[in-house]
Motif scaffolding. Sequence first.
Motif, PDB file in Angstrom:
ATOM      1  N   GLN A  37      -7.461 -13.192 -20.396  1.00 63.71           N
ATOM      2  CA  GLN A  37      -6.678 -11.959 -20.441  1.00 63.71           C
ATOM      3  C   GLN A  37      -7.600 -10.785 -20.778  1.00 63.71           C
ATOM      4  OE1 GLN A  37      -3.563 -13.083 -23.331  1.00 63.71           O
ATOM      5  NE2 GLN A  37      -2.140 -13.129 -21.612  1.00 63.71           N
ATOM      6  N   GLU A  39      -9.269  -7.229 -21.303  1.00 64.67           N
ATOM      7  CA  GLU A  39      -8.834  -5.869 -21.588  1.00 64.67           C
ATOM      8  C   GLU A  39      -9.685  -4.919 -20.736  1.00 64.67           C
ATOM      9  OE1 GLU A  39      -6.396  -4.774 -23.404  1.00 64.67           O
ATOM     10  OE2 GLU A  39      -5.778  -6.611 -24.458  1.00 64.67           O
ATOM     11  N   ALA A  55      -4.617  -4.621 -11.426  1.00 65.36           N
ATOM     12  CA  ALA A  55      -3.537  -5.417 -12.019  1.00 65.36           C
ATOM     13  C   ALA A  55      -3.062  -6.500 -11.062  1.00 65.36           C
ATOM     14  CB  ALA A  55      -2.380  -4.500 -12.414  1.00 65.36           C
ATOM     15  N   CYS A  61      -4.800  -9.674 -16.754  1.00 61.59           N
ATOM     16  CA  CYS A  61      -5.419  -8.538 -17.438  1.00 61.59           C
ATOM     17  C   CYS A  61      -4.380  -7.596 -18.031  1.00 61.59           C
ATOM     18  CB  CYS A  61      -6.328  -7.764 -16.479  1.00 61.59           C
ATOM     19  SG  CYS A  61      -5.444  -6.710 -15.298  1.00 61.59           S
ATOM     20  N   ARG A  62      -4.855  -6.824 -18.996  1.00 64.48           N
ATOM     21  CA  ARG A  62      -4.093  -5.699 -19.531  1.00 64.48           C
ATOM     22  C   ARG A  62      -4.969  -4.464 -19.361  1.00 64.48           C
ATOM     23  NH1 ARG A  62      -2.703  -8.816 -25.054  1.00 64.48           N
ATOM     24  NH2 ARG A  62      -4.919  -9.199 -24.757  1.00 64.48           N
ATOM     25  N   THR A  64      -5.618  -0.296 -19.816  1.00 63.37           N
ATOM     26  CA  THR A  64      -5.352   1.017 -20.399  1.00 63.37           C
ATOM     27  C   THR A  64      -5.919   2.048 -19.439  1.00 63.37           C
ATOM     28  OG1 THR A  64      -5.532   0.125 -22.646  1.00 63.37           O
ATOM     29  CG2 THR A  64      -5.672   2.521 -22.392  1.00 63.37           C
ATOM     30  N   ARG A  88       1.919  -4.301 -17.588  1.00 63.10           N
ATOM     31  CA  ARG A  88       0.552  -4.621 -18.042  1.00 63.10           C
ATOM     32  C   ARG A  88      -0.368  -3.401 -18.014  1.00 63.10           C
ATOM     33  NH1 ARG A  88      -2.060  -7.749 -14.814  1.00 63.10           N
ATOM     34  NH2 ARG A  88      -0.556  -8.020 -13.127  1.00 63.10           N
ATOM     35  N   THR A  90      -0.917   0.461 -19.571  1.00 63.91           N
ATOM     36  CA  THR A  90      -0.570   1.489 -20.552  1.00 63.91           C
ATOM     37  C   THR A  90      -1.331   2.760 -20.214  1.00 63.91           C
ATOM     38  OG1 THR A  90      -0.264  -0.170 -22.288  1.00 63.91           O
ATOM     39  CG2 THR A  90      -0.595   2.116 -22.997  1.00 63.91           C
TER      40      THR A  90
END
Length: 245
Positions: A37, A39, A55, A61-62, A64, A88, A90
Amino acid sequence: MDNSFIFTIFEGLPRQGPGSNECTRKAFSMLTDLPAQPEILDIGCGTGMQTTELARICPGCRITAVDVHQPYLDDLARRAAAAGVGERITTVRASMDDLPFRNASFDVLWAEGSIFVVGFAEGLASWRRLLQSGGYLCLTEAVWFTKNPSPGVAAFWNECYPGITTVPENCAIAEDAGYEVVATFPLPESAWWDDYYTPLIKRLADLRGDPDAEALIDFSEREIAVYREHAGEYGYEFFVLRKNR
């Protein structure tokens, strides 16, 4: 030229600079040993065509996504939700020269067409702290494909981005900044036209007659004309870099 209008002129367009989903996928395929996962921080994400693609191709994955212009972030949030990946991603409104994140917060930094805002060497140096040891910085940057550009195109780039240099010179800068150069590859001409210049040309035509936009329209049309004539002399290069352990 009203610089504030630069943001407005690109609102709603697929991209705010050269790129393509194919190039995003190619660069991401070169990353190895990522956690399950990862970042990811997308710096200067714009309306986020590449954010949504990341994504899609990395389901664990996450992301930002950071940009200084809130309407871009709002557009990205809508597109991500429509693509089924919004949960997922932000969005954070922040300047890329003052990123509000802790050291070693990310496994991957992504910056398609944005590092020129702070400068290539400056971005590499200031963003490095955000990466885990062995993390990746993937970015695109304008480069010369020739050591002897035509006088006209050299004058244009000296006016708008005098920091442009060659791929080997940028690789040396990256190594001096503490990165391993994993790979580089040029973006094809289609990455300039399909999702960037072609939609932009239509937008410019729609904006003609707006006195606040005239100077920017003239400059953008000049930029497009320069690329149409001199595409073989310069372009964008994808750099896949890895922070030295």
